[in-house]
Scaffold this active site. Structure first.
Site, mmCIF file in Angstrom:
data_model
loop_
_atom_site.group_PDB
_atom_site.id
_atom_site.type_symbol
_atom_site.label_atom_id
_atom_site.label_comp_id
_atom_site.label_asym_id
_atom_site.label_seq_id
_atom_site.Cartn_x
_atom_site.Cartn_y
_atom_site.Cartn_z
ATOM 1 N N HIS A 169 37.839 37.539 43.066
ATOM 2 C CA HIS A 169 37.013 36.629 43.873
ATOM 3 C C HIS A 169 35.880 37.422 44.511
ATOM 4 O O HIS A 169 35.996 38.624 44.755
ATOM 5 C CB HIS A 169 37.846 35.959 44.967
ATOM 6 C CG HIS A 169 38.748 34.876 44.465
ATOM 7 N ND1 HIS A 169 38.271 33.711 43.919
ATOM 8 C CD2 HIS A 169 40.101 34.791 44.426
ATOM 9 C CE1 HIS A 169 39.289 32.940 43.565
ATOM 10 N NE2 HIS A 169 40.412 33.576 43.862
ATOM 11 N N GLU A 229 34.374 26.869 44.532
ATOM 12 C CA GLU A 229 32.949 26.545 44.380
ATOM 13 C C GLU A 229 32.081 27.362 45.327
ATOM 14 O O GLU A 229 30.962 27.772 44.968
ATOM 15 C CB GLU A 229 32.722 25.051 44.611
ATOM 16 C CG GLU A 229 31.302 24.602 44.356
ATOM 17 C CD GLU A 229 31.129 23.096 44.414
ATOM 18 O OE1 GLU A 229 30.009 22.620 44.093
ATOM 19 O OE2 GLU A 229 32.087 22.395 44.778
#
Length: 314
Positions: free
Chosen positions: A42, A116
Site C-alpha cells: 500500500h 481508492e
C-alpha cells in the site's frame, strides 16, 4: 491436525515504518523459526490522518529486494500487491529479479486493488471493480505465462487490457513455478483464479465458518479444472495480540490502538492457550497456513513470545 501449520509474519508498513524497522522484524522472523515474512503493498496509511503515519509508506518490491540480500532462509512476499500499481510485464521482471536475489525465496500475492484513496493520492488510475478484476485475471495469466516460457523462445498475449508481442520473457525466477497467492471472498471468479494460478489461497480476515466456506469453494474450483485440491495451501490472516496473561494482552492491544475484547472476537488474540484454541478452530475449518499480522513493529518480543509459548503447542 497432527501436522504443524505453516506460520508466517505479516506486516502493514504503510502505517508508519522505515526499511530498518522492517529489516529488524524480518530478521527476527527468521531467527524465531517462522517460515515467511510478508508485507502489505500500500502507498497510503489507513486511518483518520494518513499524513501522521511517518515516515510514509515504502514500496513493497523495493523493500523485498533489500530484505532478499539481508536474510537467508525466510520466505518473502506480498499480501497482496495490487494489479493497479504496476504493468504486468514490469512486475514479472521485478518479482523474478527479487527471487534471484533471494536465492529462490519469493512469493507473489496479487489482488485486484480496493483502496481508492491511495490511488488518488499517488496519481494511480482506479478503474471500476469489474475492470480491476478483469485486469487481475489477465495479469495472472500474463505473468505466469512469461515465467513459464522456455528460455530462447518468445511469449505473446492478447487480452482486453494487455498485449504482449514477441517478448523474450526474461528474466526467469529461480523457482519454477514461483508461488502465487490469490485471496478474497468472491464466490465465483476468485476461486476460479485460485484454482488456476495459486499455490496459496488466502481467505483473509474472516471467521472460521466463513473460512471453511471459502476453502470449500476453492476446492470445488480445483476439482472442476482437474487440479488436486490438496496441492493448494489454505490460509487465513488475522491480527496477532498475544500476552502471557490478560494484562499483557491488554497492553499489546492498547499499543496498536485496539480493544482486546474486540480483537478477541475476530483475531489471534489472548493468552497462549486462547490463541492455540483459536488456531485450532481455523485448522478444523481447513486452514494449513496462518499469516500473523503484527502492527507494533518495535515489539520484537512479541515474535519471541509466540515462538516460545504457542508454536510448541501446535
Amino acid at each position: 491436525m497432527s501436522q504443524r501449520p505453516d506460520l508466517r509474519i505479516f506486516t502493514e508498513p504503510q502505517q508508519g515504518a522505515t526499511y530498518a524497522d522492517l529489516l529488524a522484524v524480518a530478521q527476527r522472523t527468521e531467527e524465531t523459526g517462522f517460515s515467511a515474512f510478508f508485507r502489505s503493498d500500500h502507498y497510503l496509511a489507513m486511518g483518520d490522518d494518513p499524513a501522521q503515519a511517518l515516515p510514509g509508506s515504502t514500496d513493497a518490491w523495493t523493500t523485498l529486494a533489500g530484505l532478499a540480500r539481508e536474510t537467508s532462509t525466510v520466505r518473502l512476499g506480498t499480501l497482496v500487491s495490487s494489479a493497479t500499481f504496476r504493468h504486468p510485464g514490469v512486475l514479472a521482471v521485478q518479482v523474478a529479479q527479487v527471487d534471484e536475489m533471494s536465492g529462490g525465496r519469493v512469493e507473489l500475492g496479487l489482488g485486484a486493488g480496493w483502496f481508492e484513496a491511495e490511488h488518488a493520492a499517488y496519481a494511480i488510475p482506479f478503474p471500476p471493480l469489474g475492470e480491476r478484476f478483469d485486469r487481475l485475471a489477465e495479469q495472472l495469466e500474463l505473468i505466469t505465462g512469461m515465467w513459464a516460457t522456455p528460455a530462447g523462445t518468445t511469449y505473446g498475449f492478447s487480452g482486453q487490457h494487455y498485449t504482449v508481442k514477441d517478448s523474450p520473457a526474461l528474466p526467469k525466477p529461480v523457482q519454477q513455478p514461483l508461488p502465487v497467492v490469490v485471496g478474497g471472498a468472491g464466490k465465483k471468479r476468485t476461486p476460479e483464479l485460485a484454482a488456476r494460478y495459486a499455490a496459496d489461497f488466502n481467505a483473509g480476515f474472516c471467521t472460521p465458518e466463513d473460512a471453511e466456506q471459502r476453502f470449500a469453494r476453492v476446492r470445488a474450483a480445483c476439482e472442476a479444472v482437474g487440479r488436486d485440491p490438496g496441492s493448494i495451501e489454505m490460509s487465513v490472516a488475522h491480527l496477532l495480540v498475544l500476552g502471557k496473561d490478560d494484562d499483557e494482552v491488554a497492553r499489546r492491544a492498547a499499543a496498536v490502538g485496539r480493544d482486546p475484547e474486540h480483537v478477541r472476537e475476530q483475531g489471534f488474540c489472548g493468552t497462549p492457550g486462547e490463541v492455540v484454541d483459536l488456531l485450532g478452530r481455523y485448522r478444523e475449518a481447513g486452514a494449513t497456513r496462518f499469516y500473523l499480522q503484527v502492527l507494533d513493529l518495535a515489539d520484537l518480543d512479541h515474535l519471541d513470545a509466540f515462538a516460545s509459548l504457542v508454536t510448541p503447542q501446535l
